[in-house]
Write an enzyme that holds these catalytic residues in place. Structure first.
Site, PDB file in Angstrom:
ATOM      1  NE  ARG A  77     -13.316  40.397 -15.567  1.00  0.00           N
ATOM      2  CZ  ARG A  77     -14.040  40.605 -14.478  1.00  0.00           C
ATOM      3  NH1 ARG A  77     -14.001  41.781 -13.865  1.00  0.00           N
ATOM      4  NH2 ARG A  77     -14.805  39.654 -13.980  1.00  0.00           N
ATOM      5  CD  GLU A 114     -22.022  31.862  -5.041  1.00  0.00           C
ATOM      6  OE1 GLU A 114     -21.367  32.757  -5.610  1.00  0.00           O
ATOM      7  OE2 GLU A 114     -21.595  31.184  -4.110  1.00  0.00           O
TER       8      GLU A 114
HETATM    9  P1  AMP Z   1     -20.316  32.160 -14.677  1.00  0.00           P
HETATM   10  O1  AMP Z   1     -21.637  32.702 -15.154  1.00  0.00           O
HETATM   11  O2  AMP Z   1     -20.412  31.499 -13.340  1.00  0.00           O
HETATM   12  O3  AMP Z   1     -19.642  31.281 -15.715  1.00  0.00           O
HETATM   13  O4  AMP Z   1     -19.360  33.409 -14.402  1.00  0.00           O
HETATM   14  C1  AMP Z   1     -18.736  34.058 -15.431  1.00  0.00           C
HETATM   15  C2  AMP Z   1     -18.731  35.550 -15.263  1.00  0.00           C
HETATM   16  O5  AMP Z   1     -18.435  35.958 -13.926  1.00  0.00           O
HETATM   17  C3  AMP Z   1     -17.652  36.176 -16.127  1.00  0.00           C
HETATM   18  O6  AMP Z   1     -18.160  37.385 -16.679  1.00  0.00           O
HETATM   19  C4  AMP Z   1     -16.490  36.427 -15.185  1.00  0.00           C
HETATM   20  O7  AMP Z   1     -15.869  37.651 -15.472  1.00  0.00           O
HETATM   21  C5  AMP Z   1     -17.110  36.453 -13.792  1.00  0.00           C
HETATM   22  N1  AMP Z   1     -16.417  35.562 -12.850  1.00  0.00           N
HETATM   23  C6  AMP Z   1     -16.920  34.448 -12.270  1.00  0.00           C
HETATM   24  N2  AMP Z   1     -16.036  33.881 -11.447  1.00  0.00           N
HETATM   25  C7  AMP Z   1     -14.926  34.624 -11.513  1.00  0.00           C
HETATM   26  C8  AMP Z   1     -13.623  34.533 -10.900  1.00  0.00           C
HETATM   27  N3  AMP Z   1     -13.320  33.553 -10.062  1.00  0.00           N
HETATM   28  N4  AMP Z   1     -12.711  35.477 -11.226  1.00  0.00           N
HETATM   29  C9  AMP Z   1     -13.007  36.472 -12.080  1.00  0.00           C
HETATM   30  N5  AMP Z   1     -14.208  36.622 -12.679  1.00  0.00           N
HETATM   31  C10 AMP Z   1     -15.162  35.713 -12.407  1.00  0.00           C
END
Ligand code: AMP
Length: 188
Positions: A77, A114
């Site tokens: 995205r 995770e």
């Molecule tokens: P992070 O590395 O935890 O900041 O996660 C960010 C990435 O995971 C981005 O590319 C988001 O598109 C996806 N992502 C994580 N959590 C969500 C969520 N609750 N809804 C949609 N996309 C998420």
């Protein structure tokens, strides 16, 4: 468009409302306990998407005080947000891809998810070394993906200068791993 003033707060409040009403919350996707923010409705509305990208570009450039040289978008995205943002700013776009997708010499960075590990890659000659790069993705959660993207850009020899997101989820302690400026439109 000129990006020399901070964006109008009243206009932004209106935009935030419109974005929030286009986002669909999907509980327990892709795993139990995750509230997935589905932003496909934002992409489907030409005017809303255009206004969002303009607001993000304005926010980034007015706060940075200069235009970056490139936008780097994180698969997948981040490609949609990133290419539109680069176009709005009148600068180039470079893709940061999941491992094994880029055909030539790459730099790689692994990071913790995770459960397990993931790697992202950037073509070594994607942009001239020393370029000032704005990292774009749709959403910020823990910051793990963005932090890996920042390291990847440094490995390539360029200079990350900030992060641009449509949505930032608050309440993640690990957010403080991101030391560069964060530009965002909607916060939950
Ligand atoms: P992070 O590395 O935890 O900041 O996660 C960010 C990435 O995971 C981005 O590319 C988001 O598109 C996806 N992502 C994580 N959590 C969500 C969520 N609750 N809804 C949609 N996309 C998420």
């Amino acid at each position: 468009m000129q990006y020399n003033s901070t964006s109008d707060l009243t206009e932004n409040a209106e935009l935030i409302k419109r974005i929030k009403s286009a986002i669909v919350d999907v509980p327990d996707y892709p795993k139990k306990g995750i509230m997935f923010k589905d932003i496909t409705g934002l992409f489907a509305s030409h005017q809303l998407f255009k206004d969002t990208i303009q607001a993000l570009a304005s926010e980034a450039v007015s706060k940075l005080g200069f235009k970056p040289d490139y936008v780097a978008g994180i698969e997948a995205r981040g490609f949609i947000i990133g290419t539109a943002l680069a176009d709005e700013l009148g600068i180039g776009f470079v893709p940061i891809r999941k491992a094994g997708k880029l055909p030539r010499d790459v730099v790689s960075e692994s990071y913790e998810l995770e459960y397990g590990k993931a790697s992202i890659e950037l073509q070594r000659d994607a942009m001239p070394q020393g370029s000032r790069v704005l990292i774009a993705d749709d959403l910020l959660a823990t910051g793990g993906t963005s932090s890996a993207a920042e390291k990847l850009i440094r490995k390539q020899g360029s200079k990350p200068i900030g992060f641009a997101f449509v949505i930032a989820l608050s309440g993640f302690a690990s957010r403080n791993i991101l030391k560069l400026p964060i530009f965002k439109i909607v916060e939950y």
